[in-house]
Scaffold this motif. Structure first.
Motif, short mmCIF file in Angstrom:
data_model
loop_
_atom_site.label_atom_id
_atom_site.label_comp_id
_atom_site.label_asym_id
_atom_site.label_seq_id
_atom_site.Cartn_x
_atom_site.Cartn_y
_atom_site.Cartn_z
N THR A 135 0.84 -1.21 0.00
CA THR A 135 0.00 0.00 0.00
C THR A 135 0.87 1.26 0.00
O THR A 135 0.59 2.21 -0.73
N ARG A 172 -8.01 -7.90 -2.29
CA ARG A 172 -8.33 -6.78 -1.38
C ARG A 172 -7.38 -5.61 -1.65
O ARG A 172 -7.79 -4.45 -1.68
N TYR A 173 -6.11 -5.93 -1.85
CA TYR A 173 -5.10 -4.91 -2.12
C TYR A 173 -5.48 -4.10 -3.36
O TYR A 173 -5.48 -2.88 -3.35
N LYS A 185 -8.74 -2.04 -2.80
CA LYS A 185 -8.61 -0.86 -1.95
C LYS A 185 -7.91 0.28 -2.69
O LYS A 185 -8.05 1.44 -2.31
N HIS A 186 -7.20 -0.04 -3.75
CA HIS A 186 -6.55 1.00 -4.55
C HIS A 186 -7.38 1.38 -5.78
O HIS A 186 -6.89 2.10 -6.66
#
Ligand SMILES: CC(C)(COP(=O)(O)OP(=O)(O)OC[C@H]1O[C@@H](n2cnc3c(N)ncnc32)[C@H](O)[C@@H]1OP(=O)(O)O)[C@@H](O)C(=O)NCCC(=O)NCCS
Length: 203
Positions: free
Chosen positions: A136, A169-170, A173-174
């Motif tokens: 992140t 998820r990574y 979320k971006h």
């Protein structure tokens, strides 16, 4: 606009120091010809599980040399995370400036028309660097690099395995959105995802 030749000539133009929230500082920088042995150590250290989630053509010095020899020769930009002060490579962030015809065909099925301003992205962190927010922290730097190459959208290089919830998820979320799914060469289900890199007012 940046070019691969310009980056190879002046890697410092893309080099950034990152203070990690959890762990030693790292330097984000382009892969260089001097990295072959450190990159080989990175590949060799990847667990079986990581190798399945992010698969490379080899995990040894010969393959690492291949990637170093490819610098500025094709359409790939490889960036590494180098741990300070050890010099250990703890992450490989790959951007492919060109697309593969199979990607273009798959996305077309979903009415997404890929072209010259799209690129592919594939991140891989060392096992002991995964799941700590490092991906992140580094992502805005990757986006900045892609934009400086004139890219307006980013797709996943080879998709993401449907049973890789952390990576999914990574990406979500971006801001990545799922475009569709496909079966990869090993018979596993994978997702295609895309991210618009343009600021909302520029779309
Ligand atoms: C994918 C990868 C680059 C992500 O980087 P990272 O630093 O581990 O990711 P981050 O810690 O920044 O973010 C992961 C997110 O997933 C969440 N997460 C972790 N495990 C999860 C799980 N099993 N299910 C759902 N979400 C999960 C985390 O909580 C975090 O979300 P949050 O910030 O909202 O809490 C890294 O894990 C990696 O290299 N994995 C192995 C190789 C790989 O899978 N590469 C991608 C191939 S497509």
């Amino acid at each position: 606009m940046l070019t691969l030749a310009a980056v190879a000539e002046n890697p410092l133009a893309l080099t950034r120091h990152l203070e990690l929230a959890d762990g030693p500082d790292v330097v984000f920088r382009p892969l260089t010809h001097a990295d072959a042995e450190r990159l080989a150590a990175f590949f060799e250290g990847q667990s079986t599980a990581s190798r399945r989630l992010s698969t490379f053509g080899g995990y040894d010095l010969a393959f690492a040399r291949e990637l170093c020899d490819a610098i500025a020769r094709h359409d790939k930009l490889r960036l590494v995370l180098e741990e300070v002060p050890s010099g250990r490579i703890v992450g490989l962030l790959e951007i492919s400036l060109g697309l593969h015809p199979s990607d273009i065909a798959r996305y077309r099925e979903a009415d997404v028309y890929l072209g010259a301003t799209d690129c592919r992205f594939g991140p891989t962190l060392a096992d002991d660097y995964q799941g700590k927010g490092v991906g992140t922290q580094v992502f805005p730097l990757v986006v900045d690099v892609a934009r400086r190459f004139g890219k307006k959208r980013m797709i996943l290089w080879g998709g993401v395995l449907a049973d890789n919830p952390r990576a999914i998820r990574y990406y979500e979320k971006h801001g990545f959105q799922t475009v569709g799914s496909f079966t990869d060469a090993d018979g596993a289900r994978a997702l295609d995802m895309i991210l618009d890199l343009r600021p909302p007012q520029g779309r």
